[in-house]
Design a protein around this motif. Structure first.
Motif, PDB file in Angstrom:
ATOM      1  N   ASP A  65       0.827  -1.205   0.000  1.00 10.83           N
ATOM      2  CA  ASP A  65       0.000   0.000   0.000  1.00 10.83           C
ATOM      3  C   ASP A  65       0.862   1.256   0.000  1.00 10.83           C
ATOM      4  O   ASP A  65       0.569   2.229  -0.710  1.00 10.83           O
ATOM      5  CB  ASP A  65      -0.936   0.014   1.206  1.00 10.83           C
ATOM      6  CG  ASP A  65      -2.056  -1.008   1.101  1.00 10.83           C
ATOM      7  OD1 ASP A  65      -2.313  -1.499  -0.016  1.00 10.83           O
ATOM      8  OD2 ASP A  65      -2.673  -1.309   2.143  1.00 10.83           O
ATOM      9  N   SER A  66       1.944   1.240   0.779  1.00  9.69           N
ATOM     10  CA  SER A  66       2.850   2.380   0.848  1.00  9.69           C
ATOM     11  C   SER A  66       3.531   2.620  -0.508  1.00  9.69           C
ATOM     12  O   SER A  66       3.642   3.762  -0.974  1.00  9.69           O
ATOM     13  CB  SER A  66       3.906   2.143   1.926  1.00  9.69           C
ATOM     14  OG  SER A  66       4.888   3.138   1.894  1.00  9.69           O
ATOM     15  N   ILE A  68       2.427   1.751  -3.471  1.00  7.34           N
ATOM     16  CA  ILE A  68       1.420   2.239  -4.420  1.00  7.34           C
ATOM     17  C   ILE A  68       1.139   3.722  -4.188  1.00  7.34           C
ATOM     18  O   ILE A  68       1.056   4.506  -5.123  1.00  7.34           O
ATOM     19  CB  ILE A  68       0.130   1.401  -4.323  1.00  7.34           C
ATOM     20  CG1 ILE A  68       0.389  -0.009  -4.860  1.00  7.34           C
ATOM     21  CG2 ILE A  68      -1.020   2.065  -5.078  1.00  7.34           C
ATOM     22  CD1 ILE A  68      -0.728  -0.993  -4.596  1.00  7.34           C
ATOM     23  N   ALA A  69       1.032   4.118  -2.918  1.00  5.81           N
ATOM     24  CA  ALA A  69       0.793   5.528  -2.596  1.00  5.81           C
ATOM     25  C   ALA A  69       1.945   6.398  -3.080  1.00  5.81           C
ATOM     26  O   ALA A  69       1.732   7.490  -3.622  1.00  5.81           O
ATOM     27  CB  ALA A  69       0.586   5.692  -1.091  1.00  5.81           C
ATOM     28  N   LYS A  70       3.183   5.932  -2.906  1.00  6.46           N
ATOM     29  CA  LYS A  70       4.350   6.688  -3.372  1.00  6.46           C
ATOM     30  C   LYS A  70       4.330   6.842  -4.891  1.00  6.46           C
ATOM     31  O   LYS A  70       4.630   7.909  -5.417  1.00  6.46           O
ATOM     32  CB  LYS A  70       5.643   6.013  -2.930  1.00  6.46           C
ATOM     33  CG  LYS A  70       5.936   6.184  -1.457  1.00  6.46           C
ATOM     34  CD  LYS A  70       7.216   5.460  -1.075  1.00  6.46           C
ATOM     35  CE  LYS A  70       7.468   5.586   0.412  1.00  6.46           C
ATOM     36  NZ  LYS A  70       8.664   4.821   0.832  1.00  6.46           N
ATOM     37  N   LEU A  71       4.005   5.759  -5.588  1.00  7.21           N
ATOM     38  CA  LEU A  71       3.933   5.830  -7.044  1.00  7.21           C
ATOM     39  C   LEU A  71       2.867   6.815  -7.504  1.00  7.21           C
ATOM     40  O   LEU A  71       3.086   7.591  -8.428  1.00  7.21           O
ATOM     41  CB  LEU A  71       3.649   4.452  -7.638  1.00  7.21           C
ATOM     42  CG  LEU A  71       4.829   3.489  -7.668  1.00  7.21           C
ATOM     43  CD1 LEU A  71       4.379   2.102  -8.113  1.00  7.21           C
ATOM     44  CD2 LEU A  71       5.911   4.007  -8.600  1.00  7.21           C
ATOM     45  N   LYS A  72       1.723   6.775  -6.849  1.00  6.55           N
ATOM     46  CA  LYS A  72       0.632   7.683  -7.215  1.00  6.55           C
ATOM     47  C   LYS A  72       0.999   9.142  -6.958  1.00  6.55           C
ATOM     48  O   LYS A  72       0.547  10.038  -7.660  1.00  6.55           O
ATOM     49  CB  LYS A  72      -0.647   7.323  -6.460  1.00  6.55           C
ATOM     50  CG  LYS A  72      -1.308   6.071  -6.998  1.00  6.55           C
ATOM     51  CD  LYS A  72      -2.587   5.762  -6.254  1.00  6.55           C
ATOM     52  CE  LYS A  72      -3.263   4.538  -6.838  1.00  6.55           C
ATOM     53  NZ  LYS A  72      -4.491   4.186  -6.116  1.00  6.55           N
ATOM     54  N   SER A  73       1.829   9.374  -5.937  1.00 10.62           N
ATOM     55  CA  SER A  73       2.215  10.748  -5.627  1.00 10.62           C
ATOM     56  C   SER A  73       3.436  11.206  -6.420  1.00 10.62           C
ATOM     57  O   SER A  73       3.884  12.339  -6.290  1.00 10.62           O
ATOM     58  CB  SER A  73       2.498  10.889  -4.126  1.00 10.62           C
ATOM     59  OG  SER A  73       3.684  10.198  -3.775  1.00 10.62           O
ATOM     60  N   GLY A  74       3.977  10.303  -7.248  1.00  6.01           N
ATOM     61  CA  GLY A  74       5.093  10.679  -8.101  1.00  6.01           C
ATOM     62  C   GLY A  74       6.461  10.387  -7.538  1.00  6.01           C
ATOM     63  O   GLY A  74       7.477  10.695  -8.154  1.00  6.01           O
ATOM     64  N   THR A  76       9.592   8.257  -6.948  1.00  3.39           N
ATOM     65  CA  THR A  76      10.176   7.112  -7.649  1.00  3.39           C
ATOM     66  C   THR A  76      11.309   6.522  -6.844  1.00  3.39           C
ATOM     67  O   THR A  76      11.855   7.155  -5.946  1.00  3.39           O
ATOM     68  CB  THR A  76      10.694   7.529  -9.042  1.00  3.39           C
ATOM     69  OG1 THR A  76      11.667   8.550  -8.876  1.00  3.39           O
ATOM     70  CG2 THR A  76       9.561   8.009  -9.926  1.00  3.39           C
TER      71      THR A  76
END
Length: 84
Positions: A65-66, A68-74, A76
């Motif tokens: 989940d963490s 995925i959240a990082k990816l969604k917020s940009g 990398t």
């Protein structure tokens, strides 16, 4: 994914099983209304069970989940960055 009937499966079982094993195809054998059997290769089954095991751990679920959240917020990941 392939779908067949029980009678067609019986007629050509070797071909169906070879396709499943060699091509990593999933075979659904239709047994009537809302009833069926799924046939998959052992490798595909083991992969599915390993994924299920990883996702069953609360710690791994939180890590996923963490990420995925990082990816969604940009955010990398830099593979050259030394992370502890």
């Amino acid at each position: 994914m392939q779908i067949t009937t029980v009678s067609d499966f019986r007629k050509d079982i070797k071909t169906y099983l070879d396709r499943v094993a060699k091509n990593f195809e999933t075979l659904i054998i239709n047994r009537g209304k809302d009833s069926g059997i799924v046939v998959m290769s052992l490798q595909e089954y083991n992969s599915l069970m390993a994924t299920n095991h990883e996702l069953s751990s609360r710690k791994n679920e939180m890590r996923l989940d963490s990420a995925i959240a990082k990816l969604k917020s940009g955010v990398t990941f830099n593979k050259d960055l030394d992370v502890d």
